[in-house]
Write an enzyme that holds these catalytic residues in place. Sequence first.
Site, PDB file in Angstrom:
ATOM      1  N   ARG A 234       0.865  -1.176   0.000  1.00 32.05           N
ATOM      2  CA  ARG A 234       0.000   0.000   0.000  1.00 32.05           C
ATOM      3  C   ARG A 234       0.904   1.229   0.000  1.00 32.05           C
ATOM      4  NH1 ARG A 234      -3.428  -2.750  -1.712  1.00 32.05           N
ATOM      5  NH2 ARG A 234      -5.486  -3.199  -0.856  1.00 32.05           N
ATOM      6  N   GLU A 263      -2.851   7.626  -4.617  1.00 34.00           N
ATOM      7  CA  GLU A 263      -3.232   7.043  -5.914  1.00 34.00           C
ATOM      8  C   GLU A 263      -4.719   7.177  -6.242  1.00 34.00           C
ATOM      9  OE1 GLU A 263      -2.049   2.891  -5.063  1.00 34.00           O
ATOM     10  OE2 GLU A 263      -4.151   2.335  -5.357  1.00 34.00           O
ATOM     11  N   HIS A 295      -1.093   0.088  -9.853  1.00 32.20           N
ATOM     12  CA  HIS A 295      -1.828  -0.884  -9.023  1.00 32.20           C
ATOM     13  C   HIS A 295      -2.370  -2.031  -9.880  1.00 32.20           C
ATOM     14  CE1 HIS A 295      -3.819  -1.138  -4.834  1.00 32.20           C
ATOM     15  NE2 HIS A 295      -3.701  -2.361  -5.347  1.00 32.20           N
TER      16      HIS A 295
HETATM   17  P1  NAI Z   1      -1.146 -11.239   4.484  1.00 29.42           P
HETATM   18  O1  NAI Z   1      -2.144 -10.816   5.486  1.00 29.42           O
HETATM   19  O2  NAI Z   1      -1.146 -12.654   4.033  1.00 29.42           O
HETATM   20  O3  NAI Z   1       0.337 -10.893   5.009  1.00 29.42           O
HETATM   21  C1  NAI Z   1       0.692  -9.675   5.601  1.00 29.42           C
HETATM   22  C2  NAI Z   1       1.877  -9.963   6.521  1.00 29.42           C
HETATM   23  O4  NAI Z   1       2.342  -8.709   7.031  1.00 29.42           O
HETATM   24  C3  NAI Z   1       1.515 -10.831   7.730  1.00 29.42           C
HETATM   25  O5  NAI Z   1       2.414 -11.919   7.827  1.00 29.42           O
HETATM   26  C4  NAI Z   1       1.648  -9.889   8.911  1.00 29.42           C
HETATM   27  O6  NAI Z   1       2.060 -10.548  10.106  1.00 29.42           O
HETATM   28  C5  NAI Z   1       2.703  -8.941   8.387  1.00 29.42           C
HETATM   29  N1  NAI Z   1       2.758  -7.699   9.127  1.00 29.42           N
HETATM   30  C6  NAI Z   1       1.763  -7.054   9.791  1.00 29.42           C
HETATM   31  N2  NAI Z   1       2.243  -5.954  10.396  1.00 29.42           N
HETATM   32  C7  NAI Z   1       3.564  -5.912  10.103  1.00 29.42           C
HETATM   33  C8  NAI Z   1       4.609  -5.024  10.458  1.00 29.42           C
HETATM   34  N3  NAI Z   1       4.386  -3.966  11.240  1.00 29.42           N
HETATM   35  N4  NAI Z   1       5.865  -5.285   9.999  1.00 29.42           N
HETATM   36  C9  NAI Z   1       6.101  -6.376   9.226  1.00 29.42           C
HETATM   37  N5  NAI Z   1       5.150  -7.264   8.869  1.00 29.42           N
HETATM   38  C10 NAI Z   1       3.898  -7.021   9.291  1.00 29.42           C
HETATM   39  O7  NAI Z   1      -1.317 -10.234   3.272  1.00 29.42           O
HETATM   40  P2  NAI Z   1      -0.988 -10.482   1.751  1.00 29.42           P
HETATM   41  O8  NAI Z   1      -2.173 -11.056   1.081  1.00 29.42           O
HETATM   42  O9  NAI Z   1       0.328 -11.136   1.650  1.00 29.42           O
HETATM   43  O10 NAI Z   1      -0.856  -8.956   1.224  1.00 29.42           O
HETATM   44  C11 NAI Z   1       0.281  -8.164   1.511  1.00 29.42           C
HETATM   45  C12 NAI Z   1       0.098  -6.744   0.989  1.00 29.42           C
HETATM   46  O11 NAI Z   1      -0.129  -6.763  -0.415  1.00 29.42           O
HETATM   47  C13 NAI Z   1      -1.087  -5.983   1.579  1.00 29.42           C
HETATM   48  O12 NAI Z   1      -0.639  -4.669   1.900  1.00 29.42           O
HETATM   49  C14 NAI Z   1      -2.072  -5.866   0.473  1.00 29.42           C
HETATM   50  O13 NAI Z   1      -2.831  -4.697   0.610  1.00 29.42           O
HETATM   51  C15 NAI Z   1      -1.156  -5.821  -0.724  1.00 29.42           C
HETATM   52  N6  NAI Z   1      -1.816  -6.254  -1.951  1.00 29.42           N
HETATM   53  C16 NAI Z   1      -1.489  -5.583  -3.095  1.00 29.42           C
HETATM   54  C17 NAI Z   1      -2.060  -5.936  -4.299  1.00 29.42           C
HETATM   55  C18 NAI Z   1      -1.676  -5.250  -5.571  1.00 29.42           C
HETATM   56  O14 NAI Z   1      -2.367  -5.411  -6.584  1.00 29.42           O
HETATM   57  N7  NAI Z   1      -0.581  -4.505  -5.608  1.00 29.42           N
HETATM   58  C19 NAI Z   1      -3.086  -6.991  -4.364  1.00 29.42           C
HETATM   59  C20 NAI Z   1      -3.293  -7.690  -3.114  1.00 29.42           C
HETATM   60  C21 NAI Z   1      -2.691  -7.297  -1.957  1.00 29.42           C
END
Ligand code: NAI
Length: 343
Positions: A234, A263, A295
Amino acid sequence: MKAIFYSTMSYERPYIIREQERLNNELKLLDCRLTLETASLAKGYDVVSVFVNDDGSAPVLRELHRHGVRMLSLRSAGFNHIDLDEAEKLGMIVARVPAYSPHAVAEHTVGLMLALNRKFHRAYQRVREQNFSLDGLMGFDMNGKTVGVVGTGKIGELVCKILAGFGCKVIALDPIENKHCLDLGVQYVPARVLFERSDIISLHCPLTPETRHFISREALSAMKTGVMIINTSRGAVIDTKALIDALKSSKVGSVGLDVYEEETNLFFKDLSDQVVHDDVFVRLMTFPHVLITAHQGFLTEEAISEIARVTLDNISRFGNGLELGLNQVRAAVQISAPRGSVT
Ligand code: NAI
């Protein structure tokens, strides 16, 4: 169920319509974003479906509720744009698509890394102009480089796996260690160590109050000179103004972004014949070693098809009075909570 979909894109409509054919919902697909001004279009609909740049703030939710909307169905995993406390107060159910294709985003992330490293974006332009000089196109071997992965959830884990295949040394930061990453040989380290050691830093954490501007001026100053930073999570995880200063001083060598703090008024639109008023974004685009995609990390057939399928299922289940299980997002879930419950 009568459902109105905001911010629908031409690329997703065929998938939504295909899913609709097997379910008994009445859908209206709109181009426009959900805002306070457009909320009245939802009058008479039970369900509103939104995407990542729609406005899910309290005043908008109250307006939807006033028009009889009882459910918000997100076509995304992330829900940082929705005021969950307000939705709960209003008794409005919020559902999302928790996982569609983490592969799509992970592969896009590594694509940005490779493109920046080997300067594909510059080489493509040069060759089209019959400039076959290689000056300025020097890259580096990924093999043996240290990559710092912030957030080893669904997407971060896959990024670690791909990079391990390249022979990179992967270090990571996450409050919860992922067993699959540990098995790959990923080493969890504190933030400071990750900043100091990484040749490439890739962001995969959710946007929370804790991670907002995680890549701050101070963090940037702790990094290796010439570091590559990739953000497909994000936009607001990076302090963009601090990043621009770090690019100007060459502290940061290259940046790949699929997301940007501001964005909402830019991405997903064709503004090619308009003046962009966001000077920060325009400055960012002037650096030769900055590669921005709007995005599109999620944009694969598999992911879009899954988003449509789960969204329509969520709406039907709600209509039939069935439990939404883990697809329901509740106010009590902290967005800094562990993997699987966020974004
Ligand atoms: P997820 O929920 O599977 O993993 C997120 C991880 O971040 C978790 O392991 C969590 O413990 C960790 N986390 C939480 N707070 C943290 C911190 N302060 N420091 C370090 N790690 C921390 O999420 P997922 O599905 O892997 O998505 C990750 C990111 O990708 C999200 O921000 C999501 O919004 C973004 N995303 C972007 C897309 C795009 O099209 N560019 C599409 C889908 C998701």
